[in-house]
Design an enzyme around this catalytic site. Structure first.
Site, PDB file in Angstrom:
ATOM      1  N   ASP A 181       0.816  -1.213   0.000  1.00 27.35           N
ATOM      2  CA  ASP A 181       0.000   0.000   0.000  1.00 27.35           C
ATOM      3  C   ASP A 181       0.855   1.271   0.000  1.00 27.35           C
ATOM      4  OD1 ASP A 181      -2.860   0.970   0.560  1.00 27.35           O
ATOM      5  OD2 ASP A 181      -1.752   1.972   2.159  1.00 27.35           O
ATOM      6  N   GLU A 244       1.539  -0.516  -4.883  1.00 25.81           N
ATOM      7  CA  GLU A 244       0.596   0.569  -5.152  1.00 25.81           C
ATOM      8  C   GLU A 244       1.403   1.860  -5.059  1.00 25.81           C
ATOM      9  OE1 GLU A 244      -3.449   2.822  -3.716  1.00 25.81           O
ATOM     10  OE2 GLU A 244      -1.774   2.472  -2.396  1.00 25.81           O
TER      11      GLU A 244
HETATM   12  C1  GLC Z   1      -4.292   3.057  -0.447  1.00 24.66           C
HETATM   13  C2  GLC Z   1      -5.555   2.245  -0.236  1.00 24.66           C
HETATM   14  C3  GLC Z   1      -6.622   3.141   0.281  1.00 24.66           C
HETATM   15  C4  GLC Z   1      -6.163   3.743   1.591  1.00 24.66           C
HETATM   16  C5  GLC Z   1      -4.811   4.423   1.464  1.00 24.66           C
HETATM   17  C6  GLC Z   1      -4.189   4.682   2.797  1.00 24.66           C
HETATM   18  O1  GLC Z   1      -4.439   4.015  -1.428  1.00 24.66           O
HETATM   19  O2  GLC Z   1      -5.908   1.593  -1.436  1.00 24.66           O
HETATM   20  O3  GLC Z   1      -7.839   2.455   0.455  1.00 24.66           O
HETATM   21  O4  GLC Z   1      -7.099   4.676   2.038  1.00 24.66           O
HETATM   22  O5  GLC Z   1      -3.878   3.631   0.759  1.00 24.66           O
HETATM   23  O6  GLC Z   1      -3.775   3.493   3.397  1.00 24.66           O
END
Ligand code: GLC
Length: 468
Positions: A181, A244
């Protein structure tokens, strides 16, 4: 690989409390294996106050009682493997929940202001300053997201060590890898300098655009590669790591050097216009490690983003591009955004409504009261679509089966106005994003095509996979 994203709270409830759970997922693995997926990715199910839907983790090495137990996690991993599915868990290195014991036991694992107030002008992703005052110590801490999510200090060597222990904890229990993440947020400017004023719109849409700043110092530090290398070092060479990273593809080099893939957010956010989609694909394919994704728990579902007419074409695109493809739960049923439930302060509940399984009470999702109202897609529940050869579910199944035959290079083709077309070896893909019928590039046999598409014409919303 095709990776199926499960949002555990909304997949299947097994105990009637209205929240999906790990045992529920086991009950529905046949659906995922039947789709032809190779792997599942589970959004977080760890103990959490659920301020950010579980991305506010209070213990990385346990299961929230709402979702089950560590034994249930072990049983899920084993059952998924029996179904031929690899398992990716979601790990959150940027921040913990403010309720994680680390916040009190190891305050130096977090980022603090050296003054009585914010250290700089950084803004939080979901609005407001990125600094809040800790009422216990009176000091100000950094949070890139909600105030309930204090950022970890990856410049303290104890943090990557502790995080490595977390990865090994789950690898020892049999997971095959991780979706990681908010990776571009883990290292910031070491001097915590102000972000400069924006010189244009942000490269990718931001939840709050009010700040007028470019996030040059608050994310993606020049030495970010050292932290990514530490994550790879801890996970070992065999773990599948998908980042991500909320940046344009031309910024991904230090990430893809160590990771197996990074999501391409350019394509997810591209307006559904041929030249924009072409440009996003061209940009993302340069890294060679794009993970394709068109929807997830954070953004509008496909019918809401590309319009109902284009949903099948979008799925065909997602599943024929070169590289990993991520399918968000419910997209295979044509789910649209549902009602808001007032849980997520950033308004993302509507992308997270529960799965509509069948004709039982609450569409088979729960015997209790669902945590969010359930919306049935126009094509019906999973059970209704199961034996309908014209259903969205059948479309996804056929696409994933045909995808196995596609191999070879990738080349964008010149195409009629409004059409995106590319070649993969001896296969040709074409979709019409425009408003008027257009000819596809020359093709021989249609392997899969939307209704009324032919070798002579693609109607608006039409798409085909063919041989040349
Ligand atoms: C990422 C997740 C999202 C979350 C953010 C903070 O973007 O996909 O759902 O709010 O990280 O952890």
């Amino acid at each position: 690989m095709v990776v199926y994203q499960i949002y555990p709270r909304s997949f299947q409830d097994s105990d009637g409390d209205g929240d999906g759970d790990l045992r529920g997922i086991v009950e529905r693995l046949d659906h995922i294996a039947g789709l032809g997926a190779d792997a599942i990715w589970l959004s977080p199910f760890y103990p959490s106050p659920l301020v950010d839907g579980g991305y506010d983790v209070a213990d990385y090495r346990d299961v929230d009682p709402r979702f089950g137990t560590l034994q249930d996690a072990a049983a899920l991993i084993a059952a998924a493997h029996e179904h031929g599915l690899k398992v990716l868990f979601d790990v959150v290195p940027c921040h913990t929940s403010i309720e994680h014991p680390w916040f009190r036991e190891h305050p130096d694992w977090y980022v603090w202001s050296d003054r009585d107030g914010p250290q700089n002008n950084w803004r939080a992703t979901f609005g407001g300053p990125a600094w809040s005052r800790d009422p216990v110590s009176g000091r100000w801490y950094l949070h890139s997201f909600y105030p309930e999510q204090p950022d970890l200090n990856w410049r303290n060597p104890e943090v990557p060590r502790a995080f490595g222990d977390v990865l090994r904890f789950w690898l020892d229990r049999g997971v095959d890898g991780f979706r990681i993440d908010a990776l571009d947020r883990i290292l910031k400017d070491p001097e915590l300098r102000d972000d400069p004023p924006a010189d244009g719109p942000p490269p990718l849409p931001e939840a709050y655009m009010d700040a007028g700043l470019q996030s040059r110092n608050s994310r993606n530090a020049p030495d970010i590669g050292t932290a990514i290398a530490q994550i790879r070092g801890a996970a070992g060479p065999g773990a599948l790591l998908v980042g991500e990273v909320y940046l344009l593809s031309d910024r991904l080099a230090p990430y893809v050097e160590h990771l197996d893939a990074c999501f391409s957010f350019e394509l997810l956010h591209a307006p559904w216009e041929a030249d924009k989609v072409r440009a996003a694909i061209a940009a993302a394919t340069t890294s060679g490690k794009a993970a394709w994704v068109l929807s997830n728990h954070d953004f509008a579902r496909l019918p809401d983003r590309v319009g109902p007419r284009n949903v099948r074409a979008a799925a065909l695109l997602l599943l024929t591009l070169p590289g990993m493809a991520f399918v968000y739960q419910g997209d295979e049923l044509g789910m649209a955004d549902g009602p808001d439930g007032g849980h997520d302060r950033a308004g993302r509940d509507r992308h997270r409504t529960p799965m509509p399984w069948d004709g039982a009470a609450n569409a088979g999702f729960t015997s209790g009261t669902p945590w969010l109202d359930i919306a049935i897609p126009p094509g019906g529940t999973a059970a209704q679509q199961e034996h309908d050869p014209g259903s969205m579910l059948a479309w996804y199944r056929e696409l994933i089966a045909l995808r196995r035959q596609i191999e070879g290079g990738f080349e964008l083709l010149d195409a009629a106005p409004g059409v995106v077309a590319f070649r993969r070896g001896k296969h040709v893909v074409a979709l019409n994003l425009g408003d008027s019928p257009q000819p596809p590039p020359p093709v021989r046999d249609l392997l899969l095509a939307t209704l009324e598409s032919s070798a002579a014409a693609l109607p608006p919303g039409g798409a085909m996979l063919a041989t040349d």
